[in-house]
Design a protein around this motif. Structure first.
Motif: not given
Length: 73
Positions: A5-19, A63-69
């Protein structure tokens, strides 16, 4: 799961990371605490409880997910 979950934001799978992140947060105890590990099959807490390092990882991932979003907008 926390690492994913913490590593996904820089990748295309943002929705998957949030799940994944939501799934991890849902595993917290009724008081919002996490243990050192969560058994993958049973969901039982394993190791030290509560575990501060688990909480630090959750916060950093959020925090990383929020920034990525925010960068998606």
């Amino acid at each position: 799961m926390q690492l994913l979950a913490g590593r996904q934001p820089g990748r295309p799978g943002l929705d998957e990371a949030e799940e994944l992140y939501a799934s991890l947060c849902a595993r917290a105890s009724p008081t919002g605490l996490l243990s050192e590990q969560i058994h993958p099959s049973t969901g039982a807490f394993v190791g030290n409880f509560p575990q501060a390092f688990s909480h630090i990882g959750i916060i950093a991932s959020g925090v990383n997910l929020g920034r990525a979003r925010a960068g998606d907008r």
